[in-house]
Design an enzyme around this catalytic site. Structure first.
Site, PDB file in Angstrom:
ATOM      1  N   LYS A   1      44.502  38.399  51.122  1.00 33.65           N
ATOM      2  CA  LYS A   1      44.032  38.814  52.449  1.00 33.65           C
ATOM      3  C   LYS A   1      44.526  37.860  53.531  1.00 33.65           C
ATOM      4  O   LYS A   1      44.797  38.272  54.648  1.00 33.65           O
ATOM      5  CB  LYS A   1      42.509  38.905  52.452  1.00 33.65           C
ATOM      6  CG  LYS A   1      42.037  40.202  51.800  1.00 33.65           C
ATOM      7  CD  LYS A   1      40.550  40.381  51.932  1.00 33.65           C
ATOM      8  CE  LYS A   1      39.815  39.647  50.843  1.00 33.65           C
ATOM      9  NZ  LYS A   1      38.386  39.953  50.788  1.00 33.65           N
TER      10      LYS A   1
ATOM     11  N   GLU B   1      34.295  40.212  50.180  1.00 32.58           N
ATOM     12  CA  GLU B   1      34.041  39.343  51.316  1.00 32.58           C
ATOM     13  C   GLU B   1      34.578  40.084  52.541  1.00 32.58           C
ATOM     14  O   GLU B   1      35.734  40.512  52.545  1.00 32.58           O
ATOM     15  CB  GLU B   1      34.777  38.006  51.135  1.00 32.58           C
ATOM     16  CG  GLU B   1      34.400  37.019  52.206  1.00 32.58           C
ATOM     17  CD  GLU B   1      35.076  35.657  52.047  1.00 32.58           C
ATOM     18  OE1 GLU B   1      35.752  35.432  51.035  1.00 32.58           O
ATOM     19  OE2 GLU B   1      34.915  34.852  52.979  1.00 32.58           O
TER      20      GLU B   1
ATOM     21  N   ARG C   1      43.434  40.759  37.237  1.00 32.22           N
ATOM     22  CA  ARG C   1      43.668  41.136  38.624  1.00 32.22           C
ATOM     23  C   ARG C   1      44.924  42.000  38.696  1.00 32.22           C
ATOM     24  O   ARG C   1      45.854  41.819  37.911  1.00 32.22           O
ATOM     25  CB  ARG C   1      43.854  39.821  39.365  1.00 32.22           C
ATOM     26  CG  ARG C   1      44.323  39.837  40.770  1.00 32.22           C
ATOM     27  CD  ARG C   1      44.340  38.396  41.312  1.00 32.22           C
ATOM     28  NE  ARG C   1      43.009  38.009  41.745  1.00 32.22           N
ATOM     29  CZ  ARG C   1      42.557  38.199  42.997  1.00 32.22           C
ATOM     30  NH1 ARG C   1      43.321  38.727  43.922  1.00 32.22           N
ATOM     31  NH2 ARG C   1      41.342  37.857  43.323  1.00 32.22           N
TER      32      ARG C   1
HETATM   33  P1  ATP Z   1      41.435  37.167  48.635  1.00 34.28           P
HETATM   34  O1  ATP Z   1      41.494  36.020  47.664  1.00 34.28           O
HETATM   35  O2  ATP Z   1      42.755  37.711  49.020  1.00 34.28           O
HETATM   36  O3  ATP Z   1      40.523  36.930  49.800  1.00 34.28           O
HETATM   37  P2  ATP Z   1      39.400  38.213  47.029  1.00 34.28           P
HETATM   38  O4  ATP Z   1      39.649  38.381  45.593  1.00 34.28           O
HETATM   39  O5  ATP Z   1      38.662  36.983  47.436  1.00 34.28           O
HETATM   40  O6  ATP Z   1      40.767  38.332  47.795  1.00 34.28           O
HETATM   41  P3  ATP Z   1      37.113  39.779  47.571  1.00 34.28           P
HETATM   42  O7  ATP Z   1      36.766  40.496  48.807  1.00 34.28           O
HETATM   43  O8  ATP Z   1      36.328  38.567  47.247  1.00 34.28           O
HETATM   44  O9  ATP Z   1      38.663  39.455  47.631  1.00 34.28           O
HETATM   45  O10 ATP Z   1      37.114  40.756  46.327  1.00 34.28           O
HETATM   46  C1  ATP Z   1      36.063  41.651  46.032  1.00 34.28           C
HETATM   47  C2  ATP Z   1      36.186  42.079  44.604  1.00 34.28           C
HETATM   48  O11 ATP Z   1      37.455  42.673  44.360  1.00 34.28           O
HETATM   49  C3  ATP Z   1      36.078  40.906  43.649  1.00 34.28           C
HETATM   50  O12 ATP Z   1      35.252  41.286  42.570  1.00 34.28           O
HETATM   51  C4  ATP Z   1      37.480  40.654  43.210  1.00 34.28           C
HETATM   52  O13 ATP Z   1      37.503  40.097  41.916  1.00 34.28           O
HETATM   53  C5  ATP Z   1      38.096  42.046  43.271  1.00 34.28           C
HETATM   54  N1  ATP Z   1      39.528  41.963  43.514  1.00 34.28           N
HETATM   55  C6  ATP Z   1      40.148  41.359  44.557  1.00 34.28           C
HETATM   56  N2  ATP Z   1      41.474  41.415  44.424  1.00 34.28           N
HETATM   57  C7  ATP Z   1      41.734  42.078  43.261  1.00 34.28           C
HETATM   58  C8  ATP Z   1      42.911  42.456  42.563  1.00 34.28           C
HETATM   59  N3  ATP Z   1      44.128  42.163  43.026  1.00 34.28           N
HETATM   60  N4  ATP Z   1      42.784  43.137  41.403  1.00 34.28           N
HETATM   61  C9  ATP Z   1      41.564  43.447  40.927  1.00 34.28           C
HETATM   62  N5  ATP Z   1      40.414  43.120  41.534  1.00 34.28           N
HETATM   63  C10 ATP Z   1      40.483  42.435  42.684  1.00 34.28           C
HETATM   64 MG    MG Z   2      36.818  36.275  47.249  1.00 31.34          MG
END
Ligand code: ATP
Ligand code: MG
Length: 562
Positions: free
Chosen positions: A276, A39, A266
């Protein structure tokens, strides 16, 4: 490749095993397509690197393609600044996507599918407030209550759904819900919300065209389907969403193809946060210098700190992929960087806390050149030259007037080798009125120059030095953990900002480095001998050198895991 020359295959992780099974079973015609779906609401962090290595790695290893898809369904938080940085970071890690897609490109297709679901009696417009809807959800053991709008006529829902998108309906007044099962033991099946209204935030790509926006659960799987994704790999928290993912695909698909969602654990790391939302707060409130502050777990922060793509890959390989949530010790990340930097970083001399050393029997005005080995781990890295003369700087703590027995550095009467140069015998020191040492004195032995025939005399200690006349002043930024507690996310009763480590940055302004470093370029990695790995900060100029400490030499992870 013949049997003989084939590389020994590393053992497969559980995702690779599932992918190989699908290929063997001929699913989706053996085709492999993945996506990385960030995102664009923040910068990528080391957790994203774990996902990137999986998504792009599967595509690379199984002759597939990995696309970059921006999951941009929430205009309130998204921005093009983030889009650009995400692309830069993925390429920095060494990957190239097939296509760039945006979930917002599918707004029309998603709208059409939602309309179709309404017509088939599988979705309805609910006019209740978010609180009312939440109250009716029930709990995993108590069935939910059906909305009074659940069985309204299809025409009514169709008309209201159009109004939700035309601006006639206020934010929060209505939502579109799927009609699944309010008694399902899976809470995500209890008439999940598909669309909500956002009227006063332009979307970074579609402006004000849309006012009804699809929710993640409705947009994600369908986007996978529209693109032809075969393996939709994500993190464990989406495991409970998978039945709903499959339910929407079942309603949508009209051929043999179907995407498969697979979840892994994760990445969490001690002494940091990777949400984020929290990272944005640190940036906006000036608690760090920016997204690329070297203390941040962002990829741009780690890059600025001196981490190389190889160091990141080394770390990701070590942690692996499982189905179990956990938290990784940050010292493993540091260890992973050290392993790479040890074999690549050029060795140089830098004195962080200088005190003058005068070689009393060295000829006044004489300078000679000594040869320094760039990397003892790799002969091909060659050597460089450093000037040597009568007045030097050494580390303040490499001298002790009254030293304990096991102190092998400089103390009156004791010999020590000056790295790459001579053995010197300490003769004393000068102190100011407060008793602070201002100069240290020693006599050098001209027969002991390193590399000279017959200079094999051994002493127990070797210390580093630079010359007073030729050394260059530099600023050095020493970083420590950003948070004072191991798992900031776990301290629920405290604001995470109160948990910051007040000593996470220490700036040294009077560091002396060897003149050869004047030509160092931004991000170049070095080992400051006996101290640690440092890199050139982008703030650095030839007049004002600035270095960041990437990691110290001391490896607490290796020590604890011997
Ligand atoms: P936040 O909740 O902080 O906004 P997010 O998981 O929503 O983070 P995205 O931009 O949606 O962030 O993530 C893009 C991809 O990266 C998704 O497939 C997510 O599962 C993966 N991802 C995000 N954070 C992690 C993490 N800590 N470890 C492994 N994969 C991750
Ligand atoms: Mg997300």
């Amino acid at each position: 490749m013949s049997e003989m020359t084939e590389q020994p295959k590393k053992s497969l992780n559980f995702i690779e095993t599932l992918v190989e099974e699908d290929i063997r079973d001929g699913k989706n015609g053996g085709r492999i397509q993945t996506r990385f779906p960030p995102e664009p609401n923040g910068y990528l962090h080391i957790g994203h690197a774990k996902a990137i290595c999986m998504d792009f790695g599967i595509a690379r290893d199984y002759n597939g393609v990995c696309n970059l898809r921006f999951d941009d369904t929430n205009p309130v938080k998204e921005d093009v600044e983030y889009v650009d940085s995400i692309m830069e970071d993925i390429q920095w890690l060494g990957y190239q996507w097939g296509n760039v897609y945006y979930a917002s490109d599918y707004f029309q297709q998603l709208w059409d599918f939602a309309t179709d679901l309404i017509k088939r009696g599988l979705a309805y417009v609910d006019e209740q407030s978010a609180e009312e809807i939440a109250k009716q959800k029930g709990s995993p053991t108590v069935p939910g209550t059906e909305s009074p709008y659940r069985n309204r006529p299809v025409e009514e829902s169709l008309e209201l759904f159009n109004k939700m998108n035309s601006g006639e309906i206020a934010e929060g007044a209505m939502v579109l819900r799927a009609k699944v099962d309010m008694a399902s033991p899976n809470m995500h099946f209890r008439d999940p919300i598909m669309y909500r209204i956002i009227t006063d935030h332009p979307h970074h790509r579609t402006g004000y065209t849309w006012k009804a926006y699809p929710m993640y659960d409705f947009a994600h799987g369908q986007s996978d389907y529209f693109e032809g994704v075969t393996h939709s790999i994500c993190t464990l928290e989406f495991e409970v969403h998978r039945p709903l993912y499959d339910w929407f695909i079942d309603q949508l698909k009209n051929d043999d193809y179907r995407p498969r969602q697979i979840e892994f654990n994760r990445l969490n790391i001690t002494y940091t946060v990777m949400s984020k939302r929290k990272m944005l707060q640190l940036v906006q409130e000036g608690l760090v210098r920016g997204w690329d502050d070297p203390r941040m777990p962002t990829l741009c922060g780690l890059r600025r700190r001196g981490y190389t793509p190889e160091a990141i890959h080394n770390f990701i390989e070590k942690i692996g992929y499982t189905k179990y949530e956990g938290i990784i010790d940050v010292s493993l990340l540091e260890h992973s960087a050290r392993e790479i930097l040890n074999s690549t970083a050029t060795r140089v001399s830098a004195v962080l806390d200088p005190v003058k050393l005068i070689l009393t029997n060295y000829p006044e005005g004489q300078t000679e050149t000594v040869t320094m080995v760039n990397n003892p781990e790799d002969e091909n890295e060659g050597t460089h030259e450093a000037p040597f003369s009568k007045e030097l700087y050494v580390e303040r703590d490499d001298f002790m007037e009254d030293a304990p027995k096991k102190y092998f550095r400089m103390t009156p009467g004791q010999e020590v080798r000056l790295k790459g140069a001579y053995i010197v015998k300490c003769t004393g020191c000068k102190k100011d009125a407060d008793g602070k040492v201002t100069e240290v004195y020693a006599e050098y032995d001209p027969e002991t120059r390193s590399g000279l025939e017959g200079s094999s005399r051994k002493v127990k200690g070797t210390i580093h030095w630079v010359t007073v006349a030729d050394s260059v002043s530099a600023e050095v930024r020493l970083y420590d953990r950003l948070f004072a507690v191991e798992n900031p996310a776990e301290e629920k009763d405290k604001d995470f900002r109160e948990l910051l480590n007040p000593d996470s940055l220490k700036v040294l302004n009077n560091v002396k480095v060897e003149p050869w470093l004047k030509n160092a370029k931004a991000l170049d990695n070095f080992q400051f001998q006996r101290i640690g790995y440092f890199n050139v900060d982008p703030d650095s100029t030839p007049e004002n050198l600035v270095f960041n400490r990437t990691v110290s030499l001391k490896d607490s992870w290796a020590k604890a895991n011997k």
